[in-house]
Motif scaffolding. Structure first.
Motif, PDB file in Angstrom:
ATOM      1  N   ILE A  20      40.693  38.734  30.090  1.00 23.16           N
ATOM      2  CA  ILE A  20      39.857  37.798  30.762  1.00 23.16           C
ATOM      3  C   ILE A  20      40.383  36.398  30.522  1.00 23.16           C
ATOM      4  O   ILE A  20      40.681  35.628  31.309  1.00 23.16           O
ATOM      5  N   ALA A  21      40.707  36.105  29.194  1.00 29.21           N
ATOM      6  CA  ALA A  21      41.330  34.905  28.710  1.00 29.21           C
ATOM      7  C   ALA A  21      42.589  34.564  29.317  1.00 29.21           C
ATOM      8  O   ALA A  21      42.750  33.529  29.898  1.00 29.21           O
ATOM      9  N   GLN A 227      33.719  29.276  44.867  1.00 29.52           N
ATOM     10  CA  GLN A 227      34.156  29.529  45.855  1.00 29.52           C
ATOM     11  C   GLN A 227      33.775  28.485  47.020  1.00 29.52           C
ATOM     12  O   GLN A 227      34.484  28.222  47.928  1.00 29.52           O
ATOM     13  N   MET A 246      40.360  28.418  41.964  1.00 26.45           N
ATOM     14  CA  MET A 246      40.077  29.658  42.487  1.00 26.45           C
ATOM     15  C   MET A 246      41.048  30.755  42.355  1.00 26.45           C
ATOM     16  O   MET A 246      41.021  31.914  42.204  1.00 26.45           O
ATOM     17  N   SER A 250      40.355  34.278  41.071  1.00 32.70           N
ATOM     18  CA  SER A 250      41.022  35.359  41.525  1.00 32.70           C
ATOM     19  C   SER A 250      41.612  36.306  40.543  1.00 32.70           C
ATOM     20  O   SER A 250      41.414  37.575  40.719  1.00 32.70           O
ATOM     21  N   ALA A 251      42.454  35.752  39.807  1.00 32.55           N
ATOM     22  CA  ALA A 251      42.999  36.605  38.556  1.00 32.55           C
ATOM     23  C   ALA A 251      41.736  37.321  37.928  1.00 32.55           C
ATOM     24  O   ALA A 251      42.022  38.591  37.626  1.00 32.55           O
ATOM     25  N   HIS A 253      38.743  38.313  38.801  1.00 32.76           N
ATOM     26  CA  HIS A 253      38.424  39.179  39.580  1.00 32.76           C
ATOM     27  C   HIS A 253      38.942  40.584  39.769  1.00 32.76           C
ATOM     28  O   HIS A 253      38.422  41.657  39.306  1.00 32.76           O
ATOM     29  N   PHE A 254      40.451  40.438  39.810  1.00 33.23           N
ATOM     30  CA  PHE A 254      41.202  41.339  39.623  1.00 33.23           C
ATOM     31  C   PHE A 254      41.165  42.157  38.465  1.00 33.23           C
ATOM     32  O   PHE A 254      41.618  43.278  38.248  1.00 33.23           O
ATOM     33  N   ILE A 256      38.750  42.389  36.189  1.00 38.58           N
ATOM     34  CA  ILE A 256      37.619  43.212  36.176  1.00 38.58           C
ATOM     35  C   ILE A 256      37.724  44.366  37.132  1.00 38.58           C
ATOM     36  O   ILE A 256      37.147  45.584  36.688  1.00 38.58           O
ATOM     37  N   ILE A 257      38.157  44.178  38.237  1.00 40.21           N
ATOM     38  CA  ILE A 257      38.272  45.360  39.297  1.00 40.21           C
ATOM     39  C   ILE A 257      39.151  46.336  38.542  1.00 40.21           C
ATOM     40  O   ILE A 257      38.932  47.616  38.618  1.00 40.21           O
ATOM     41  N   VAL A 260      37.502  48.334  35.699  1.00 32.35           N
ATOM     42  CA  VAL A 260      36.429  49.035  36.062  1.00 32.35           C
ATOM     43  C   VAL A 260      37.176  50.388  36.717  1.00 32.35           C
ATOM     44  O   VAL A 260      36.551  51.420  36.331  1.00 32.35           O
ATOM     45  N   LEU A 261      38.390  50.141  37.505  1.00 29.90           N
ATOM     46  CA  LEU A 261      38.817  51.478  38.185  1.00 29.90           C
ATOM     47  C   LEU A 261      39.485  52.229  37.138  1.00 29.90           C
ATOM     48  O   LEU A 261      39.267  53.458  37.011  1.00 29.90           O
TER      49      LEU A 261
ATOM     50  N   PHE B 127      33.135  36.463  30.015  1.00 30.23           N
ATOM     51  CA  PHE B 127      33.728  37.466  28.977  1.00 30.23           C
ATOM     52  C   PHE B 127      32.557  38.790  28.964  1.00 30.23           C
ATOM     53  O   PHE B 127      33.113  39.850  28.875  1.00 30.23           O
ATOM     54  N   VAL B 159      36.942  36.216  46.718  1.00 29.77           N
ATOM     55  CA  VAL B 159      38.215  35.106  46.242  1.00 29.77           C
ATOM     56  C   VAL B 159      39.355  35.248  47.231  1.00 29.77           C
ATOM     57  O   VAL B 159      39.559  36.059  47.594  1.00 29.77           O
ATOM     58  N   LEU B 161      42.724  35.743  46.760  1.00 27.50           N
ATOM     59  CA  LEU B 161      43.560  36.880  46.520  1.00 27.50           C
ATOM     60  C   LEU B 161      43.087  38.150  47.412  1.00 27.50           C
ATOM     61  O   LEU B 161      43.718  38.832  47.864  1.00 27.50           O
TER      62      LEU B 161
END
Lengths: 278, 218, 411
Positions: A20-21, A227, A246, A250-251, A253-254, A256-257, A260-261, B127, B159, B161
């Protein structure tokens, strides 16, 4: 593969924190700049301010403290830039005591940038105790509720407040809120009684909870999180910290997605192996 | 004594509660003046409540230091920080964060300690959300799979992206927020609001007395 | 020839259609005291005219009536397009309508340029202008007066009275029958399990009552559940820790826990410092509680009450220590965080129901039943309203508004 899946499913949280960082830092250092799509709820706020005649009274309540600064300060800055550009008379205040210094600095900074003067073009009233009672008091007599502004100058006779006796004389009010007291309080004690038009801005977490107010017309617009602030900056044509942030959002969120996947893939690998949930 | 601790507060609550509930339906200037006066009293009482909070904080941590309970050092740090900020604010900077456009010492304490500390605490959430999502967002059942799908679509749709890679996620997100989310929030809001109305009625009518302090004998 | 005749016919008829409606004084014009106000405005009504158009303007002129009965000088107050300010369905309730639907209605509030005071008489007239022609209405007089009751909101007051009645009846019924049926809440089974786990592991139980004060429903529910948890804790002789953000809530919880210990016959096991005050500041409190969780590693964490941004910071830290976590909140914006990090979550009114279920207090049980009846009425109103509104559109009838207006919020 199974061992790897087992390890991944119970991965050390610190690895996730590092990802995340990195997802936050790298886009800030190397922005990729994507177009921002504007939602109808943010456009509602923009269009209303855009159609206000010069000299209209715009009330901005910065109901947040430093913890919500990253999301709500860009909203405040964008709204103030728009209001000052339209030569509206801006009245500011806050219901959150820890946020008084922050709100004061936001007003001073943007006013200086836009060449506006305190007491003539805007006034920051500061904080006063009471929340709902304070709103009622302002609705009856603004000068009794705030005999002086945050800089201790008397409000009576201030050029920016000419013709403004109470909240009924406000043309548009926006509350940027991180919790309670906030938008709901302003509606219940303010708009419902004194009939001014209002909108809201909130943190991303609180925004979904305000959609019932938006859909019923109790607020005519909603700026949600970073946003929302980025959308507003796009509308006023002046990009700031929100648009810059943003890319990082965006990064993240991706990241995390993806995590999760991946977690679900490994979960199903283990579940398929044992024939029961891992 | 019981009269002042129980009957009198209940009587005041009943009278004021009924009067100001009815005030909403009375447009006469007498009613407007009454609510103006009351709101002034409420503002004054709110100010006193702050003093009460401060006094409680002092008292609790003073006892900790006096008894030297484990961790009393932190209470000492709290005292020092509180008194130092008060002294700087009251005597040095006279309550102002800026003077003639220049930041005062009080403003410095606010900008360089309080603001970063609060922002840091809040930023830990980013986090924690990631680690909580990784641990909990598993398609254990059909409902969980649906939740997971909706979460992924909304995360992408909110977002730039995601909007760029899959433009339809923006439209679906807008629909989810404006239709499904609004409906569910309204339902919860109605339920919670009914709870608040019921509680207010119970307090006004004296059925709920926990606000007086104490246990069941109230 | 026929074509020429047709052309002439069209020309004549076209000319007839194109001819503007003659300028006539507004029909049925009258000034009246604005209903349901503080006496600082007057209202004007007049009938709609087929001649109303965007080119035709209506000017409103007002004058003060002097003490001797004469009328002062008329002053122009405002000018509006003639095709505006119609009374539409939904503007006024049917039981308090100042004029018929489709008529014009304009409210003139007091302003700095023309103050309107209650008890003082005012004369009003309209001037209709079109091009260089104008015509005036007759003068009408009105005296604004403050109203003691807002009749437009009488339906709102009626609902409050009805709901109060339902609530009091339910409380009375539950006092007579304390074993009124309440659906079992799933998370409550876990309370016993959590306390048992803590006792076996010899670790304390952490109980938080949330960010609210004693004026919040959720905090009251949290204190009631604390009482029940404290009884179980007293029986098993487990350590209970309850850190607080509000001194008044702390005082109430101290009494609640003490009474719980006394009730199960274990006054000796009660510890005065089980309830302690930390601070009122959101994140300072969160940091302190996180520290307690990491140092003392409680086996069970209870998060009951209302929460804000600190919820995830608390629950994720608790999850990292391996504690079993049970949450109950009416803060819908924090529900996603509780659901993902806690083993059991009581959502919204399940928290209120849990406090009623555990304590079986007649007031709590009766309130819950009253709220359920209230919600059933709202659901019935939603279904009825949607059906009637749809019907009204399909059959093009305003008659449905007689029922729909009963549920509307008029100002």
């Amino acid at each position: 593969m199974k061992e790897f899946a087992r390890w991944m499913v119970s991965i050390d949280r610190r690895i996730i924190f590092v990802l995340i960082a990195l997802g936050t830092l790298l886009p800030l250092l190397h922005p990729f700049g994507l177009p921002i799509k504007v939602s109808p709820e943010v456009r509602g706020v923009y269009d209303y301010i855009e159609n206000l005649p010069e000299g209209s009274v715009f009330f901005l309540s910065l109901d947040f403290d430093p913890s919500s600064k990253p999301e709500l300060e860009p909203q405040a800055v964008a709204l103030l830039r728009h209001a000052f550009r339209k030569h509206l008379r801006v009245i500011g205040m806050t219901h959150w005591l820890p946020g008084t210094g922050l709100a004061d600095s936001i007003f001073a900074r943007v006013a200086k940038e836009m060449g506006k003067q305190a007491e003539k073009d805007y006034v920051f009233l500061g904080w006063s105790p009471g929340t709902g009672s304070l709103v009622i008091a302002m609705g009856q007599d603004l000068y009794k509720a705030f005999p002086s502004d945050n800089a201790k100058h008397p409000t009576v006779g201030m050029p920016v407040l000419e013709g403004v006796r109470n909240l009924r004389d406000v043309n548009y009010l926006i509350s940027l809120a991180a919790g309670n007291p906030g938008i709901e309080m302003w509606y219940v004690f303010g708009k419902d009684k004194y009939r001014f038009e209002m909108a809201g801005g909130s943190t991303g977490v609180m925004a979904p909870g305000l959609y019932p107010f938006l859909r019923s017309g109790q607020i005519n617009g909603l700026i949600g999180g970073l946003q929302g602030a980025a959308e507003y900056e796009t509308l006023i044509g002046q990009k700031g910290t929100a648009v810059a942030g943003m890319d990082a959002q965006s990064a993240d969120h991706f990241v995390i997605i993806t995590l999760v996947l991946l977690c679900n893939v490994f979960y199903f690998v283990l579940r398929g192996d044992k024939g029961r949930p891992a | 004594m019981i009269f002042f601790k129980r009957q009198l507060p209940l009587a005041i609550t009943l009278i004021m509660g009924v009067v100001f509930a009815l005030q909403y339906y009375i447009p006469h200037p007498v009613s407007e003046d009454a609510i103006t006066h009351l709101s002034k009293w409420m503002q004054i009482i709110s100010g006193f409540a702050m003093v009460l909070g401060l006094a409680s904080l002092f008292q609790v941590h003073a006892m900790k230091i006096k008894r030297q309970v484990p961790g009393w050092g932190y209470s000492g740090i709290l005292f020092f920080a509180m008194l130092a900020t008060l002294a700087v604010g009251l005597f040095w900077s006279k309550g102002e964060t800026t003077a003639n456009g220049v930041q005062t010492a009080f403003g410095w304490i606010y900008s360089y300690t309080m603001v970063p500390l609060q922002a840091t605490m809040f930023s830990i959430l980013a986090f924690f959300i990631a680690s909580a999502a990784y641990r909990a967002f598993r398609a254990r059942s059909r409902e969980a799979a649906l939740l997971l799908t909706a979460a992924v679509v909304v995360m992408m749709g909110r977002v730039p992206l995601g909007q760029f890679l899959l433009p339809w996620t923006w439209d679906v997100t807008q629909w989810l927020l404006n239709v499904i989310n609004s409906a569910v929030r309204r339902a919860i809001l109605i339920g919670v609001s009914m709870g608040s109305v019921a509680l207010s009625l119970k307090i006004i009518l004296g059925y709920e007395r926990s606000y007086l302090g104490g246990g069941k004998d109230q | 020839m026929i074509l020429v005749s047709l052309f002439l016919l069209l020309l004549i008829h076209g000319a007839a259609f194109a001819a503007p409606f003659p300028l006539t004084p507004p029909e049925g014009f009258r000034a009246l005291d604005t209903p349901n106000d503080a006496g600082t405005s007057i209202s004007l009504v007049w009938k709609a005219s087929p001649g109303d158009s965007k080119d035709r303007k209506v000017q409103v002129w007002l004058a003060e009536k002097k003490a001797n009965g004469s009328v002062g000088e008329f002053k122009k107050i405002t000018e509006l397009p003639s095709k505006s300010r119609y009374i539409k369905p939904g503007d006024f309730p049917w039981w308090d309508q100042p004029a018929a639907k489709g008529d014009h209605y304009v409210k003139i509030p007091s302003s700095q340029s023309f103050p309107i005071e209650d008890g003082k008489g005012y004369a009003a007239k309209l001037v209709i202008r079109e091009g260089d022609q104008e015509v005036s209405s007759p003068v009408s007089e009105a005296t604004p007066a403050p109203n003691w009751v807002n009749l437009a909101q009488i339906n709102n007051l009626a609902f409050v009275v009805v709901f109060t009645g339902i609530l009091l009846t339910s409380i009375g019924a539950s006092r007579r029958n304390p074993h009124m049926y309440l659906r079992r809440i799933a998370g409550l089974d876990a309370v016993e399990e959590a306390i048992g786990r803590s006792t076996e592991m010899g670790r304390p139980i952490l109980y938080l009552t949330g960010a609210g004060d004693m004026g919040d429903v959720s905090t009251i529910a949290a204190t009631v559940i604390l009482g029940e948890v404290a009884k179980k804790v007293a029986r098993y002789d487990t350590t209970l820790k309850v850190p607080h953000r509000d001194p008044i809530v702390m005082a109430v919880c101290q009494e609640v826990v003490k009474e719980a210990y006394v009730e199960v016959g274990r006054p000796d096991a009660y510890r005065e410092d089980s309830n302690f005050f930390i601070t009122g500041d959101q994140f300072s409190y969160t940091a302190a509680v996180d520290g307690i969780m990491l140092r003392e590693k409680p086996a069970a964490n209870f998060f009951m009450g209302s929460y804000f941004a600190e919820s995830l910071l608390l629950t994720e830290t608790g999850a990292s220590t391996g504690a079993i976590q049970i949450a109950g909140t009416d803060s819908d914006h924090q529900l996603p965080f509780f659901v993902t990090t806690c083993d059991y979550t009581l959502i919204g009114e399940e928290l209120y129901a849990a406090s009623a279920y555990l304590s079986r207090e007649p007031v709590l049980v009766g309130t819950l039943r009253g709220q359920d009846i209230g919600k059933a009425i709202i659901m019935a109103a939603l279904i009825l309203g949607t059906t009637l509104a749809t019907l009204g559109v399909l059959v093009q009838s305003d008659a449905v508004n007689y029922i729909l207006d009963l549920f509307k919020d008029f100002k």
